[in-house]
Design a protein around this motif. Sequence first.
Motif, PDB file in Angstrom:
ATOM      1  N   ASP A   3       0.831  -1.196   0.000  1.00  0.00           N
ATOM      2  CA  ASP A   3       0.000   0.000   0.000  1.00  0.00           C
ATOM      3  C   ASP A   3       0.871   1.253   0.000  1.00  0.00           C
ATOM      4  O   ASP A   3       0.572   2.226  -0.701  1.00  0.00           O
ATOM      5  CB  ASP A   3      -0.927   0.002   1.219  1.00  0.00           C
ATOM      6  CG  ASP A   3      -2.030  -1.048   1.114  1.00  0.00           C
ATOM      7  OD1 ASP A   3      -2.240  -1.554   0.002  1.00  0.00           O
ATOM      8  OD2 ASP A   3      -2.651  -1.360   2.140  1.00  0.00           O
ATOM      9  N   ARG A   4       1.932   1.238   0.771  1.00  0.00           N
ATOM     10  CA  ARG A   4       2.822   2.413   0.830  1.00  0.00           C
ATOM     11  C   ARG A   4       3.532   2.603  -0.513  1.00  0.00           C
ATOM     12  O   ARG A   4       3.666   3.729  -1.003  1.00  0.00           O
ATOM     13  CB  ARG A   4       3.857   2.245   1.954  1.00  0.00           C
ATOM     14  CG  ARG A   4       4.810   3.428   2.121  1.00  0.00           C
ATOM     15  CD  ARG A   4       4.062   4.722   2.461  1.00  0.00           C
ATOM     16  NE  ARG A   4       4.968   5.818   2.698  1.00  0.00           N
ATOM     17  CZ  ARG A   4       5.464   6.144   3.892  1.00  0.00           C
ATOM     18  NH1 ARG A   4       5.137   5.418   4.975  1.00  0.00           N
ATOM     19  NH2 ARG A   4       6.276   7.162   4.045  1.00  0.00           N
ATOM     20  N   ILE A  38      -3.517   9.663  -1.488  1.00  0.00           N
ATOM     21  CA  ILE A  38      -2.531  10.722  -1.239  1.00  0.00           C
ATOM     22  C   ILE A  38      -2.783  11.387   0.114  1.00  0.00           C
ATOM     23  O   ILE A  38      -1.835  11.721   0.839  1.00  0.00           O
ATOM     24  CB  ILE A  38      -2.562  11.760  -2.374  1.00  0.00           C
ATOM     25  CG1 ILE A  38      -2.109  11.115  -3.682  1.00  0.00           C
ATOM     26  CG2 ILE A  38      -1.665  12.955  -2.031  1.00  0.00           C
ATOM     27  CD1 ILE A  38      -0.712  10.521  -3.651  1.00  0.00           C
ATOM     28  N   ALA A  39      -4.052  11.575   0.472  1.00  0.00           N
ATOM     29  CA  ALA A  39      -4.360  12.157   1.782  1.00  0.00           C
ATOM     30  C   ALA A  39      -3.853  11.251   2.908  1.00  0.00           C
ATOM     31  O   ALA A  39      -3.308  11.730   3.918  1.00  0.00           O
ATOM     32  CB  ALA A  39      -5.870  12.382   1.911  1.00  0.00           C
ATOM     33  N   ASP A  40      -4.018   9.932   2.723  1.00  0.00           N
ATOM     34  CA  ASP A  40      -3.500   8.986   3.729  1.00  0.00           C
ATOM     35  C   ASP A  40      -1.981   9.071   3.806  1.00  0.00           C
ATOM     36  O   ASP A  40      -1.397   9.015   4.909  1.00  0.00           O
ATOM     37  CB  ASP A  40      -3.914   7.557   3.373  1.00  0.00           C
ATOM     38  CG  ASP A  40      -5.399   7.311   3.584  1.00  0.00           C
ATOM     39  OD1 ASP A  40      -6.044   8.125   4.283  1.00  0.00           O
ATOM     40  OD2 ASP A  40      -5.914   6.306   3.036  1.00  0.00           O
ATOM     41  N   LEU A  41      -1.317   9.205   2.659  1.00  0.00           N
ATOM     42  CA  LEU A  41       0.136   9.327   2.652  1.00  0.00           C
ATOM     43  C   LEU A  41       0.573  10.578   3.395  1.00  0.00           C
ATOM     44  O   LEU A  41       1.551  10.549   4.174  1.00  0.00           O
ATOM     45  CB  LEU A  41       0.648   9.359   1.203  1.00  0.00           C
ATOM     46  CG  LEU A  41       2.157   9.543   1.002  1.00  0.00           C
ATOM     47  CD1 LEU A  41       2.926   8.354   1.595  1.00  0.00           C
ATOM     48  CD2 LEU A  41       2.488   9.700  -0.486  1.00  0.00           C
ATOM     49  N   GLU A  42      -0.128  11.674   3.156  1.00  0.00           N
ATOM     50  CA  GLU A  42       0.216  12.923   3.846  1.00  0.00           C
ATOM     51  C   GLU A  42       0.057  12.784   5.356  1.00  0.00           C
ATOM     52  O   GLU A  42       0.874  13.303   6.133  1.00  0.00           O
ATOM     53  CB  GLU A  42      -0.654  14.059   3.314  1.00  0.00           C
ATOM     54  CG  GLU A  42      -0.304  14.469   1.877  1.00  0.00           C
ATOM     55  CD  GLU A  42      -1.255  15.492   1.309  1.00  0.00           C
ATOM     56  OE1 GLU A  42      -0.782  16.403   0.588  1.00  0.00           O
ATOM     57  OE2 GLU A  42      -2.472  15.396   1.579  1.00  0.00           O
ATOM     58  N   ILE A  45       3.018  10.768   6.680  1.00  0.00           N
ATOM     59  CA  ILE A  45       4.256  11.545   6.676  1.00  0.00           C
ATOM     60  C   ILE A  45       4.191  12.675   7.698  1.00  0.00           C
ATOM     61  O   ILE A  45       5.200  13.040   8.315  1.00  0.00           O
ATOM     62  CB  ILE A  45       4.522  12.121   5.266  1.00  0.00           C
ATOM     63  CG1 ILE A  45       4.755  10.988   4.275  1.00  0.00           C
ATOM     64  CG2 ILE A  45       5.720  13.070   5.267  1.00  0.00           C
ATOM     65  CD1 ILE A  45       4.803  11.453   2.838  1.00  0.00           C
ATOM     66  N   GLY A  46       3.012  13.252   7.842  1.00  0.00           N
ATOM     67  CA  GLY A  46       2.856  14.402   8.721  1.00  0.00           C
ATOM     68  C   GLY A  46       3.157  15.705   8.010  1.00  0.00           C
ATOM     69  O   GLY A  46       3.618  16.671   8.643  1.00  0.00           O
ATOM     70  N   GLU A  61       6.337  23.085  -0.916  1.00  0.00           N
ATOM     71  CA  GLU A  61       7.793  23.019  -0.764  1.00  0.00           C
ATOM     72  C   GLU A  61       8.202  21.673  -0.173  1.00  0.00           C
ATOM     73  O   GLU A  61       9.176  21.049  -0.614  1.00  0.00           O
ATOM     74  CB  GLU A  61       8.280  24.161   0.134  1.00  0.00           C
ATOM     75  CG  GLU A  61       9.790  24.219   0.283  1.00  0.00           C
ATOM     76  CD  GLU A  61      10.262  25.409   1.087  1.00  0.00           C
ATOM     77  OE1 GLU A  61      11.464  25.447   1.432  1.00  0.00           O
ATOM     78  OE2 GLU A  61       9.436  26.296   1.373  1.00  0.00           O
ATOM     79  N   ALA A  62       7.425  21.205   0.809  1.00  0.00           N
ATOM     80  CA  ALA A  62       7.709  19.890   1.390  1.00  0.00           C
ATOM     81  C   ALA A  62       7.497  18.789   0.361  1.00  0.00           C
ATOM     82  O   ALA A  62       8.256  17.809   0.306  1.00  0.00           O
ATOM     83  CB  ALA A  62       6.810  19.656   2.604  1.00  0.00           C
TER      84      ALA A  62
END
Length: 302
Positions: A3-4, A38-42, A45-46, A61-62
Amino acid sequence: MNDRLQALRLFLRVARLGSFSRAGRECGLSQPSASRIIADLERQIGATLFVRTTRAVTLTEAGADYLARVEPLLAALDEADHLARGTGELRGTIRVAVSSSFGVREIVPRLPDFVARHPALGIVIVVGDAHSNLVTEGIDVAFRLGPLTESSDIVRKLATAPRLLVAAPAYLARAGSPKSPRELVDHAVIAGQTVGSAQIWSFVRDNRRVSVRVGSRIAIAANEGAIAAAVTGMGIARASWWGCRAELDDGRLQRVLPDWSMDDVDLHAVFPAGRAASPAARALVDHIAANLDKGRRSGRLA
């Protein structure tokens, strides 16, 4: 882990394409599913990776910093997977940019064997005469004719073809065949983008260079339009051998001033800067180059 990895690959495509829907389609996902991943990935990551508006999706930028670190890792993983399989099998999807005329005439007809050998590989052909920004358009490789503008992109020269003057037999029967470049001023010329606009055409024979200023009666910048006009007998057109070889082979066009040479046209494969070319993109370029070389060795490519 899978998944990642899927999320990272999707992140890469969203970053390159600037669109959740386009990236989702490439990855077999709906736009809502792509947005959710993508929201889950964010959240994991934080950090916020994209700025989302109704008009565009752009990297923060991040996000740009994350992309710079993740993309080489994914490229290295693809390369490792490809080498580990040891079968030469290619997977995933690559985006290939080609010009409308050269792509349709020379690239697409050479794809069937390559596609048949790699059934797990998807190919997106982006057709257009304007040079794409490889990074922002998410292009893995572009095939480009003629001189290249300076950039940090990675370039491989594949082949060279002569530039020719051609006309329909009916036109030459009516207007006569010019015997020297200077006689072109008395002929209907198909060139340029503006009627009457002057261009300098240069010719070489026996180490002697002759330059002629020609003015076009028919203004068509695109190769397909110029060749179509020439076939109808409207005048003399200039094209690369690739751009008119079908019409020369079947007799719809004939060479004009065949004893004189014009500047050659180079074909380059261009890979985006800042990342390693994918195994699939490299393999496709090797395939196209080998097929072009067959044409040259068979005598069809001057």
